[in-house]
Design a protein around this motif. Structure first.
Motif, PDB file in Angstrom:
ATOM      1  N   ILE B  53       0.961  -1.356  -0.019  1.00 27.36           N
ATOM      2  CA  ILE B  53      -0.052   0.048  -0.002  1.00 27.36           C
ATOM      3  C   ILE B  53       0.798   1.220   0.015  1.00 27.36           C
ATOM      4  O   ILE B  53       0.745   2.223  -0.735  1.00 27.36           O
ATOM      5  N   PHE B  54       1.888   1.132   0.739  1.00 28.22           N
ATOM      6  CA  PHE B  54       2.930   2.292   1.094  1.00 28.22           C
ATOM      7  C   PHE B  54       3.775   2.585  -0.337  1.00 28.22           C
ATOM      8  O   PHE B  54       3.908   3.544  -0.805  1.00 28.22           O
ATOM      9  N   ARG B  55       3.995   1.432  -1.096  1.00 21.24           N
ATOM     10  CA  ARG B  55       4.822   1.710  -2.173  1.00 21.24           C
ATOM     11  C   ARG B  55       3.755   2.226  -3.467  1.00 21.24           C
ATOM     12  O   ARG B  55       4.246   3.056  -4.045  1.00 21.24           O
ATOM     13  N   VAL B  56       2.572   1.668  -3.412  1.00 23.76           N
ATOM     14  CA  VAL B  56       1.480   2.142  -4.317  1.00 23.76           C
ATOM     15  C   VAL B  56       1.487   3.847  -4.084  1.00 23.76           C
ATOM     16  O   VAL B  56       1.232   4.447  -5.066  1.00 23.76           O
ATOM     17  N   PHE B  57       1.189   4.089  -2.961  1.00 28.38           N
ATOM     18  CA  PHE B  57       1.009   5.535  -2.404  1.00 28.38           C
ATOM     19  C   PHE B  57       2.275   6.425  -2.778  1.00 28.38           C
ATOM     20  O   PHE B  57       2.129   7.494  -3.517  1.00 28.38           O
ATOM     21  N   LEU B  58       3.532   5.640  -2.564  1.00 27.86           N
ATOM     22  CA  LEU B  58       4.708   6.576  -2.993  1.00 27.86           C
ATOM     23  C   LEU B  58       4.784   6.692  -4.525  1.00 27.86           C
ATOM     24  O   LEU B  58       5.113   7.698  -5.100  1.00 27.86           O
ATOM     25  N   LEU B  59       4.588   5.730  -5.257  1.00 29.05           N
ATOM     26  CA  LEU B  59       4.611   5.390  -6.509  1.00 29.05           C
ATOM     27  C   LEU B  59       3.724   6.813  -7.271  1.00 29.05           C
ATOM     28  O   LEU B  59       4.076   7.413  -8.068  1.00 29.05           O
ATOM     29  N   ALA B  60       2.432   6.723  -6.567  1.00 30.19           N
ATOM     30  CA  ALA B  60       1.313   7.605  -7.164  1.00 30.19           C
ATOM     31  C   ALA B  60       2.004   9.138  -6.913  1.00 30.19           C
ATOM     32  O   ALA B  60       2.026   9.986  -7.676  1.00 30.19           O
ATOM     33  N   ALA B  61       2.735   9.212  -5.811  1.00 32.18           N
ATOM     34  CA  ALA B  61       3.137  10.622  -5.471  1.00 32.18           C
ATOM     35  C   ALA B  61       4.275  11.076  -6.425  1.00 32.18           C
ATOM     36  O   ALA B  61       4.291  12.251  -6.748  1.00 32.18           O
ATOM     37  N   VAL B  62       5.137  10.126  -6.785  1.00 28.59           N
ATOM     38  CA  VAL B  62       6.249  10.346  -7.495  1.00 28.59           C
ATOM     39  C   VAL B  62       5.611  10.694  -8.985  1.00 28.59           C
ATOM     40  O   VAL B  62       6.044  11.590  -9.835  1.00 28.59           O
ATOM     41  N   VAL B  63       4.764   9.880  -9.446  1.00 33.04           N
ATOM     42  CA  VAL B  63       4.140  10.070 -10.858  1.00 33.04           C
ATOM     43  C   VAL B  63       3.447  11.169 -11.022  1.00 33.04           C
ATOM     44  O   VAL B  63       3.525  12.132 -11.818  1.00 33.04           O
ATOM     45  N   LEU B  64       2.532  11.915  -9.771  1.00 37.07           N
ATOM     46  CA  LEU B  64       1.969  12.903  -9.867  1.00 37.07           C
ATOM     47  C   LEU B  64       2.996  14.371  -9.700  1.00 37.07           C
ATOM     48  O   LEU B  64       2.818  15.171 -10.677  1.00 37.07           O
ATOM     49  N   HIS B  65       4.148  14.031  -9.152  1.00 35.33           N
ATOM     50  CA  HIS B  65       5.105  14.998  -9.007  1.00 35.33           C
ATOM     51  C   HIS B  65       5.784  15.249 -10.373  1.00 35.33           C
ATOM     52  O   HIS B  65       5.669  16.458 -10.594  1.00 35.33           O
ATOM     53  N   MET B  66       5.981  14.309 -11.005  1.00 38.59           N
ATOM     54  CA  MET B  66       6.691  14.203 -12.333  1.00 38.59           C
ATOM     55  C   MET B  66       5.784  14.769 -13.413  1.00 38.59           C
ATOM     56  O   MET B  66       6.119  15.702 -14.435  1.00 38.59           O
TER      57      MET B  66
END
Lengths: 249, 217
Positions: B53-66
């Motif tokens: 769950i945490f990895r998906v959350f972080l990945l979402a943050a990174v993708v949105l950030h980029m």
């Protein structure tokens, strides 16, 4: 003083521009930068050449009409308008590059003259109050805290010259837009339309094709009225709170 | 941009704090690593789910950030229009100027970092077999290698420069910069967080690399 100028010449909006070198001799250090350009233009006219087109009006630093990029800095080496920049700021024999404001929403009309009507449309999108306020009220009839009055006044000193856009690596007009927003947001007259104003003006800023703010600070560093960078943050705060207003106000 | 950025800074601070567990010894560090992949929030979520769950959350943050960075980069490049013949920079910092290209370097560094330590596709500096059950030994092996230490020492400068401008910029975007004083405080905090991250992240690898106590000594 003898000055070498490298000036951007562009006959019209569609034409390709280029830097052209001119020599100006016997420049007085007490001349303003625009007076020095006047001298060049008289010389060019006598020679039968096309004078350099540049915008100017009051020549006392209050109208916001003049403005060129001098050696890569909007309004040149001192923090003031181009008309209030004096030739004593340069050394004898200096080579000075003169360019127009460059930004997609500020197309070049001719030489150093750009079209800044995008600013007018941003103002039309909310930079006013619509309530009839009658004649000027008596002093202190509407008490306003000194702190707020000062901040409103500081923001209101913006003359809309466009130096912030010219200097911004992102071609953003956020300093201009937020100065207008903060000016009215600090005063009671500005409250009824406060949030509509923020949304309207930012939407227009976007529609005009200006870039976005990445908090670099080049705008505030060249602003002849020294509008502080923090007005942008205050505008952002108003924008965020406007998103939570159900009726949009 | 600002919100996802702050989420990622928060993660970095946690990650740095976790790495400092290296100083507590092999058992403590391995236990911590196991706990991360184990039963956090159990029985609210099934055991081992939290990390995903945490990895998906972080990945979402990174993708949105980029995604927002690329969108804004594109808009700004268009707005800037024709280039100046003569460019003079007045106040911009190196960090502010390198946010975009620096961000791309960071993305590559993060991919490398995940390949090296998470998926273990590139076991640079450590032995896969010997360190199979001990993240502690993996850490020890990797940072005994001068190459790995140098890569991280350099890349962490890029990370911390990005955080230096990003931290202040995020708070400004969110409306926290309302006066000259606030500007000074936010900039000071940004330097503090950036330096804290660099020191915190580089302490365990440097102690390992130099064989200082408790890693040899």
């Amino acid at each position: 003083m003898n000055i070498t100028l490298r000036i951007w010449r562009q006959p019209n909006a569609e034409a390709q521009g280029r830097m052209v070198t001119y020599q100006v001799a016997d420049v007085s250090p007490d001349m303003s930068f625009l007076e020095m350009l006047d001298m060049l233009n008289e010389d060019l006219t006598v020679k039968g050449e096309e004078p350099v087109a540049f915008d100017h009006d009051c020549r006392e630093g209050i109208c916001g009409m003049c403005g060129v990029v001098i050696n890569g800095v909007a309004h040149g080496p001192s923090v003031t308008t181009t008309c209030q920049l004096h030739m004593r700021s340069f050394s004898d024999g200096a080579v000075i590059d003169v360019e127009p404001w460059r930004a997609e929403p500020f197309p070049v009309i001719k030489d150093l003259v750009v079209d800044r009507t995008a600013f007018d449309r941003i103002i039309q999108a909310g930079g006013y109050i619509s309530a009839p306020t009658g004649t000027a009220p008596d002093a202190h009839a509407a008490p306003i805290a000194k702190k707020n009055a000062d901040r409103a006044f500081d923001a209101a000193t913006c003359i809309g010259c466009g130096a912030c856009v010219a200097a911004c690596p992102n071609g953003s007009a956020m300093l201009f837009t937020s100065a207008k927003i903060v000016h009215l947001a600090m005063l009671p007259q500005g409250q009824p339309e406060r949030h509509l104003r923020v949304k309207g003006m930012i939407a227009q800023h976007e529609a005009e094709g200006f870039g976005n703010c990445t908090n670099i600070g080049e705008c505030a560093a060249v602003c002849p009225k020294q509008i502080p960078l923090d007005v942008i943050s205050q505008m952002n705060r108003d924008l965020i709170s406007s998103l939570f207003k159900r009726d949009g106000k | 941009m600002a919100v996802t950025g702050l989420i990622l800074v928060g993660f970095l601070l946690m990650h740095m704090y976790g790495n400092l567990k290296m100083f507590m010894g092999e058992e403590a560090f391995n236990h911590y690593a196991e706990w991360l992949k184990g039963d956090i929030l159990y029985p609210l979520v099934p055991s081992g789910w939290f990390i995903w769950i945490f990895r998906v959350f972080l990945l979402a943050a990174v993708v949105l950030h980029m995604w927002s960075a690329i969108y804004l980069w594109h808009r700004s490049a268009k707005a800037r229009g024709s280039k100046y013949q003569h460019v003079t920079r007045k106040v911009q910092t190196y960090s502010a100027r390198t946010m975009r290209w620096g961000g791309i370097i960071l993305a590559l560094f993060i991919i490398f970092h995940i390949l090296q330590f998470t998926t273990k596709t590139v076991p640079l500096g450590y032995d896969l077999e010997q360190t199979q059950h001990s993240p502690y030994l993996m850490f020890l092996g990797a940072f005994s290698s001068p190459l790995v230490w140098v890569i991280y020492a350099v890349c962490m400068i890029a990370v911390c420069m990005h955080v230096r401008h990003g931290f202040w910029s995020a708070f400004t975007t969110l409306g926290a910069n309302l006066s000259k004083k606030a500007e000074r405080v936010l900039n000071g905090l940004a330097y503090f967080v950036a330096i804290l991250l660099y020191v915190g992240f580089m302490l365990p690898p440097t102690f390992v690399f130099l064989h200082l106590a408790p890693f040899g000594g």
